[in-house]
Structures are given as structure tokens and as C-alpha cells.
Motif scaffolding. Structure first.
Motif, PDB file in Angstrom:
ATOM      1  N   LEU A 227       0.784  -1.320   0.003  1.00  0.00           N
ATOM      2  CA  LEU A 227       0.048  -0.055  -0.005  1.00  0.00           C
ATOM      3  C   LEU A 227       0.883   1.276   0.191  1.00  0.00           C
ATOM      4  O   LEU A 227       0.537   2.076  -1.022  1.00  0.00           O
ATOM      5  CB  LEU A 227      -0.766   0.085   1.185  1.00  0.00           C
ATOM      6  CG  LEU A 227      -1.552   1.525   1.551  1.00  0.00           C
ATOM      7  CD1 LEU A 227      -2.614   1.636   0.632  1.00  0.00           C
ATOM      8  CD2 LEU A 227      -2.233   1.339   2.742  1.00  0.00           C
ATOM      9  N   TRP A 228       1.694   1.451   0.897  1.00  0.00           N
ATOM     10  CA  TRP A 228       2.630   2.534   1.252  1.00  0.00           C
ATOM     11  C   TRP A 228       3.439   2.788  -0.125  1.00  0.00           C
ATOM     12  O   TRP A 228       3.709   4.063  -0.410  1.00  0.00           O
ATOM     13  CB  TRP A 228       3.132   2.718   2.138  1.00  0.00           C
ATOM     14  CG  TRP A 228       2.078   2.675   3.503  1.00  0.00           C
ATOM     15  CD1 TRP A 228       2.082   1.881   4.307  1.00  0.00           C
ATOM     16  CD2 TRP A 228       1.396   3.494   3.821  1.00  0.00           C
ATOM     17  NE1 TRP A 228       0.949   2.039   5.210  1.00  0.00           N
ATOM     18  CE2 TRP A 228       0.539   3.412   4.790  1.00  0.00           C
ATOM     19  CE3 TRP A 228       0.766   4.858   3.180  1.00  0.00           C
ATOM     20  CZ2 TRP A 228      -0.426   4.006   5.489  1.00  0.00           C
ATOM     21  CZ3 TRP A 228      -0.174   5.585   3.933  1.00  0.00           C
ATOM     22  CH2 TRP A 228      -0.787   5.142   4.835  1.00  0.00           C
ATOM     23  N   ASP A 229       4.069   1.767  -0.721  1.00  0.00           N
ATOM     24  CA  ASP A 229       4.661   1.914  -2.211  1.00  0.00           C
ATOM     25  C   ASP A 229       3.905   2.618  -3.082  1.00  0.00           C
ATOM     26  O   ASP A 229       4.110   3.433  -3.775  1.00  0.00           O
ATOM     27  CB  ASP A 229       5.199   0.575  -2.540  1.00  0.00           C
ATOM     28  CG  ASP A 229       6.552   0.075  -1.577  1.00  0.00           C
ATOM     29  OD1 ASP A 229       7.027   0.796  -0.826  1.00  0.00           O
ATOM     30  OD2 ASP A 229       6.671  -1.264  -1.708  1.00  0.00           O
ATOM     31  N   ARG A 230       2.568   2.445  -3.205  1.00  0.00           N
ATOM     32  CA  ARG A 230       1.626   2.707  -4.113  1.00  0.00           C
ATOM     33  C   ARG A 230       1.371   3.965  -3.913  1.00  0.00           C
ATOM     34  O   ARG A 230       1.098   5.249  -4.742  1.00  0.00           O
ATOM     35  CB  ARG A 230       0.338   1.994  -4.359  1.00  0.00           C
ATOM     36  CG  ARG A 230       0.693   0.376  -4.960  1.00  0.00           C
ATOM     37  CD  ARG A 230      -0.625  -0.203  -5.008  1.00  0.00           C
ATOM     38  NE  ARG A 230      -1.217  -0.476  -3.817  1.00  0.00           N
ATOM     39  CZ  ARG A 230      -1.052  -1.507  -3.020  1.00  0.00           C
ATOM     40  NH1 ARG A 230      -0.281  -2.366  -3.330  1.00  0.00           N
ATOM     41  NH2 ARG A 230      -2.038  -1.884  -2.124  1.00  0.00           N
ATOM     42  N   VAL A 231       1.119   4.314  -2.526  1.00  0.00           N
ATOM     43  CA  VAL A 231       0.853   5.761  -2.056  1.00  0.00           C
ATOM     44  C   VAL A 231       2.031   6.575  -2.340  1.00  0.00           C
ATOM     45  O   VAL A 231       2.050   7.939  -2.820  1.00  0.00           O
ATOM     46  CB  VAL A 231       0.692   5.679  -0.469  1.00  0.00           C
ATOM     47  CG1 VAL A 231       0.231   7.402  -0.136  1.00  0.00           C
ATOM     48  CG2 VAL A 231      -0.801   5.271  -0.258  1.00  0.00           C
ATOM     49  N   ASN A 232       3.353   6.231  -2.157  1.00  0.00           N
ATOM     50  CA  ASN A 232       4.418   6.872  -2.473  1.00  0.00           C
ATOM     51  C   ASN A 232       4.629   7.354  -3.747  1.00  0.00           C
ATOM     52  O   ASN A 232       5.354   8.533  -4.150  1.00  0.00           O
ATOM     53  CB  ASN A 232       5.749   6.095  -1.665  1.00  0.00           C
ATOM     54  CG  ASN A 232       5.783   6.033  -0.114  1.00  0.00           C
ATOM     55  OD1 ASN A 232       5.209   6.920   0.489  1.00  0.00           O
ATOM     56  ND2 ASN A 232       6.503   4.918   0.170  1.00  0.00           N
ATOM     57  N   MET A 394       2.397   4.008   8.503  1.00  0.00           N
ATOM     58  CA  MET A 394       2.311   5.024   7.760  1.00  0.00           C
ATOM     59  C   MET A 394       3.748   5.811   7.861  1.00  0.00           C
ATOM     60  O   MET A 394       4.481   6.079   7.019  1.00  0.00           O
ATOM     61  CB  MET A 394       1.230   6.122   7.731  1.00  0.00           C
ATOM     62  CG  MET A 394       1.177   7.298   7.001  1.00  0.00           C
ATOM     63  SD  MET A 394       0.008   8.271   7.375  1.00  0.00           S
ATOM     64  CE  MET A 394       0.451   8.975   8.800  1.00  0.00           C
ATOM     65  N   GLN A 395       3.970   5.746   9.154  1.00  0.00           N
ATOM     66  CA  GLN A 395       5.283   6.567   9.525  1.00  0.00           C
ATOM     67  C   GLN A 395       6.547   5.795   9.114  1.00  0.00           C
ATOM     68  O   GLN A 395       7.531   6.364   8.857  1.00  0.00           O
ATOM     69  CB  GLN A 395       5.519   6.695  11.120  1.00  0.00           C
ATOM     70  CG  GLN A 395       4.482   7.884  11.523  1.00  0.00           C
ATOM     71  CD  GLN A 395       2.830   7.472  11.514  1.00  0.00           C
ATOM     72  OE1 GLN A 395       2.738   6.548  11.378  1.00  0.00           O
ATOM     73  NE2 GLN A 395       2.216   8.428  12.119  1.00  0.00           N
ATOM     74  N   ALA A 396       6.557   4.582   9.089  1.00  0.00           N
ATOM     75  CA  ALA A 396       7.579   3.895   8.844  1.00  0.00           C
ATOM     76  C   ALA A 396       7.798   3.629   7.289  1.00  0.00           C
ATOM     77  O   ALA A 396       9.095   3.659   6.888  1.00  0.00           O
ATOM     78  CB  ALA A 396       7.554   2.336   9.723  1.00  0.00           C
ATOM     79  N   LEU A 397       6.861   3.503   6.573  1.00  0.00           N
ATOM     80  CA  LEU A 397       6.939   3.293   5.278  1.00  0.00           C
ATOM     81  C   LEU A 397       6.480   4.195   3.972  1.00  0.00           C
ATOM     82  O   LEU A 397       7.044   4.364   2.967  1.00  0.00           O
ATOM     83  CB  LEU A 397       6.087   1.924   4.683  1.00  0.00           C
ATOM     84  CG  LEU A 397       6.287   0.769   5.541  1.00  0.00           C
ATOM     85  CD1 LEU A 397       5.429  -0.278   5.142  1.00  0.00           C
ATOM     86  CD2 LEU A 397       7.920   0.354   5.421  1.00  0.00           C
ATOM     87  N   ALA A 398       5.823   5.326   4.577  1.00  0.00           N
ATOM     88  CA  ALA A 398       5.453   6.359   3.826  1.00  0.00           C
ATOM     89  C   ALA A 398       6.508   7.475   3.546  1.00  0.00           C
ATOM     90  O   ALA A 398       7.244   7.537   4.483  1.00  0.00           O
ATOM     91  CB  ALA A 398       4.125   7.076   4.052  1.00  0.00           C
ATOM     92  N   VAL A 399       6.776   8.003   2.603  1.00  0.00           N
ATOM     93  CA  VAL A 399       7.861   9.249   2.303  1.00  0.00           C
ATOM     94  C   VAL A 399       7.514  10.220   3.102  1.00  0.00           C
ATOM     95  O   VAL A 399       8.514  11.051   3.214  1.00  0.00           O
ATOM     96  CB  VAL A 399       7.944   9.354   0.853  1.00  0.00           C
ATOM     97  CG1 VAL A 399       8.615   8.135   0.191  1.00  0.00           C
ATOM     98  CG2 VAL A 399       6.882  10.030   0.165  1.00  0.00           C
TER      99      VAL A 399
END
Length: 441
Positions: A227-232, A394-399
Motif C-alpha cells: 500500500l505505502w509503495d503505491r501511495v509513495n 505509515m510513519q515507517a513506510l511512507a515518504v
């Protein structure tokens, strides 16, 4: 965590740090983005006449005490711990942007926060550090790495988002097994409500930082699926069904009456007493909450009353979220001797000084050969055990780290709808991602 500053302040700090990094990459120290591997001095190298500075927040400024005492005695160095005013992250970024740097600092070891500090220009790489193989294997590379380079030294176990529960309340209700997935979790809550027990305690008054955990634990399966790769990459947004759905569910649970009646006005200080007394059965929280519980009861009482289990839609999966008290970074200051001394202090902290540190902090050990303190309550041992198959927050994986919790707080106060929460959070995320030059923004 609870003192996190707003996206507007973060944008200003990121911009300033980016400009500082462009004008002075690595300060000519040979340690920044293009550095060759650093040498690691022996832990007992004589440092007489050397003074090192550690920046700490108000909630972490006593953490180094045992390490500092041992290191000063061993090496002859002087180590000064300087408390930086809250909001800690904003204050540190502002100071660094003006060229004011310590030798070491407590820092949240996540991609977004390392990026916010312009790690490639401002921090020493910690690759090939001598303590890495001492970590428990599942913790060695869990955090502290940005773009393939290690910039943070983990000193305590990362926090985990999960469910703290009152064992006596569960027992009185005939609940003998912890919920095995999200549906069972909600069924337990509804059964407790039918029995006249408040299932969940949360807070919306003051700074409602814990509200976001309710959304993020619902996203654990999606996070494991990228998920967070796609959000990034701006391929998925907070307004798309996955994240919007988690926000909608949180609001629906509130509307169902599963939370404390004073949700809108309750504060963090109210949460621990409510759970410990059995006024409420459960709280979705992180490790710092347990610090509050430890201030209210001794280990024996906590072991008797408080348990922990991770939760996700598909099962008992935790969501990890390192905070600034979990890790240290070493700065590129341009003074090669002090930079080496800072690395030496890290080597001692996670080397000969680590057993005393674990005991002094009554904490869980990160290292396979160093036992955890006997004073650690079972719930915290269970939190640590959940890290082995946990997923990033989110804090760990989002940019970037937008103000999701503030927007959820507005939802609790009735000034934003769930749709407006997602829209505001996405707008902030896009602005922050653009400020750091993330592709797609």
C-alpha cells in the motif's frame, strides 16, 4: 509521537534542510552521501579532552544516563545531553537547517523522518557498524535505513500499534481467548457493550495522536501488500477505497457507541487509569502508553491486569512504528575526530554498555546474547515478540507523514467528515512529498 508537529511546519523545515544540504553536502567531512566506509574506533579508545553533545527530547533526555556515565569513565570523554524543546522534531530540523548540529541525536528512524533531516547530507552512514550482528535477526534491518544506507542506530525495540486490554474485564465477561482477527475483535467489543462495559477508550481532546492507530491497524494487510509503495508513487491515495474505508470504519465504530462517552474531551492522561481500573476494556495504542501504565502500577499489578495482542483484518499482526526514543543518529559535523568519537559512543552503547543500559531502562533487549530486564512486564514482552511478523506503519513506510491524527481529531469534534479527513490528509501528503522531490508529485 504525541508531540508531532503539523505538515505546514514540516514543509518549512524540509525546505530549509534541502537548501542547507545543497549548499553544504556533507560539510566536506567525508561522511555524507558519497562517503567511503567509516572506521569504528575501539570502545575504550582514549578520548580525554573530547566533548560530545547528544540532543534529546523531554521524554528521552534521561535515557542515556547509564551509558554516558560508563562511557565517560571508560574513555575520559565528556558527554553533554541537551534537551531540545518540544515540538522536538521541528526544533531539531530548524536548528540543523541553520548549521547547528550535535554529535548525536535521538531521532525517529523512519524513511519520512530521515528524509526530513536530509540524511544524505547531514548524517553519518552507519553501515558496517560492529554491533549489527548482535541484533536479533528480525530487528537488524527493520528500520533506520534510507535509500539503502543505514543512518540510525536502534537502541530500544520499536513501538507496535496493537490492543492493550484489561485481563480481569475479559475474564469477568467469560472471554478466554484473545480475538484472532478483526471480525472477532469487533464481536468481543459488541458483546462487552451488551454486558454494560465500555469496549474501547480513545481520546479526542487536546492532541488526539492515538486516533490514527485505529486507521493504521486496519491497513496492516494492505501495507504488507505494498500500500505505502503505491501511495509513495502517487498510484493510490488516502481518498481511494482502502484508506478511506478504514477512516469510514473508525467513524462507524464511534457512531455505534463502542467508545467512551467522553471521547471528544478525554485526554491521554485519562486513558491509562480507565484501562487499569476496568472502566474500559481495551485501548488501541503503542508502547509509550505502557509508560503511563507503569507510572500507575508496579510490574506485578500490570502482569495481573494488562495484556496485549496485535490486530489486523486477517489476524494477529502488529503494525510497527519507531519513535524518536528508539534510535540515535550521528551527524556529519565536519570534525573528523568528533565524528569518530560519536561512532565510538554508539559502539559502546550497543556493545559493552548495553547490558547496563537494558537494566537501567528496565527494557526489552534488542540483542540475542543480552537478556531483557527482569522488570519488564509480560505485556511489553508480548509487544516485542509481535515485531517478528509485524508490518510497517505509515510513519515507517511512507515518504511523508501528514497530519492524519489531527484530521481524525477534527472528525471526532464534528468539524470534518470522513471524506474530508481523507481529502485533507492526501493534500498534505502530496505537498510534503512534492517538497522532498518524490517522483510522481
Amino acid at each position: 509521537m504525541k508531540k508531532r508537529f503539523s505538515a505546514v511546519a514540516a514543509l518549512a523545515a524540509v525546505a530549509a534542510l534541502s537548501l542547507a544540504g545543497c549548499s553544504d553536502p556533507g560539510a566536506g567531512s567525508g561522511t555524507g552521501r558519497d562517503a567511503s566506509p567509516a572506521e569504528w574506533p575501539a570502545q575504550d579508545t582514549d578520548l580525554t579532552g573530547t566533548t560530545l553533545t547528544i540532543w534529546a527530547a523531554q521524554n528521552s533526555n534521561t535515557v542515556p544516563d547509564s551509558v554516558v556515565a560508563g562511557f565517560e569513565e571508560l574513555t575520559g570523554a565528556e558527554v553533554e545531553v541537551v534537551t531540545i524543546p518540544d515540538p522536538y522534531e521541528q526544533s531539531v530540523q530548524t536548528k540543523v537547517a541553520t548549521g547547528d548540529k550535535p554529535d548525536l541525536a535521538f531521532w525517529q528512524p523512519t524513511a519520512s523522518q530521515l528524509t526530513a533531516l536530509n540524511a544524505g547530507a547531514n548524517l553519518q552512514p552507519l553501515d558496517d557498524a560492529p554491533w549489527l550482528d548482535a541484533y536479533q535477526p528480525e530487528l537488524r534491518d527493520i528500520t533506520g535505513i534510507l535509500d539503502g544506507t543505514r543512518y540510525a542506530a536502534l537502541i530500544t525495540t520499536p513501538a507496535v500499534e496493537g490492543v492493550y486490554y484489561n485481563k480481569q474485564v475479559f475474564a469477568d465477561a467469560g472471554i478466554t481467548d484473545i480475538p484472532a482477527d478483526w471480525d472477532e475483535f469487533l464481536q468481543v467489543a459488541r458483546d462487552l457493550k451488551d454486558d454494560g462495559v465500555t469496549p474501547f477508550f480513545d481520546f479526542g481532546g487536546g492532541t488526539p495522536w492515538a486516533t490514527q492507530w485505529w486507521v493504521q491497524v486496519q491497513l496492516a494487510d494492505a501495507a504488507a501488500d505494498g500500500l505505502w509503495d503505491r501511495v509513495n508513487a502517487n498510484e493510490e491515495t488516502f481518498t481511494d477505497p482502502t484508506i478511506q474505508g478504514a477512516i469510514d470504519t473508525y467513524k462507524a465504530l464511534i457512531d455505534e457507541g463502542l467508545f467512551n462517552e467522553d471521547l471528544a474531551t478525554a485526554t491521554f492522561e485519562d486513558q491509562g487509569p480507565a484501562l487499569l481500573s476496568g472502566e474500559a476494556a481495551m485501548a488501541v495504542q503503542v508502547n509509550s502508553f505502557f509508560g503511563q501504565l507503569q507510572s500507575l502500577a508496579d510490574t506485578a499489578e500490570l502482569d495481573e491486569k494488562i495484556g496485549f495482542f496485535p490486530i489486523a483484518p486477517s489476524g494477529n499482526v502488529g503494525t510497527f512504528i519507531p519513535d524518536q526514543s528508539n534510535a540515535l543518529v550521528a551527524f556529519s559535523t565536519g570534525d573528523a575526530a568528533r565524528e569518530a568519537a560519536a561512532r565510538q559512543l554508539l559502539s559502546y552503547w550497543l556493545g559493552d554498555g548495553y547490558p547496563d543500559f537494558v537494566e537501567a531502562q528496565s527494557t526489552v533487549s534488542l540483542q540475542s546474547e543480552v537478556p531483557s530486564s527482569a522488570d519488564v512486564p509480560q505485556a511489553l514482552l508480548d509487544v516485542s515478540a509481535s515485531l517478528s511478523d509485524s508490518v510497517g506503519s505509515m510513519q515507517a513506510l511512507a515518504v511523508a507523514n501528514p497530519d492524519l491524527y489531527l484530521n481524525l481529531g477534527d472528525m471526532i469534534q464534528g468539524t470534518k467528515t470522513p471524506v474530508e479527513v481523507a481529502e485533507a490528509t492526501q493534500a498534505q501528503f502530496a505537498e510534503l512529498a512534492g517538497a522532498i522531490g518524490a517522483p510522481g508529485f
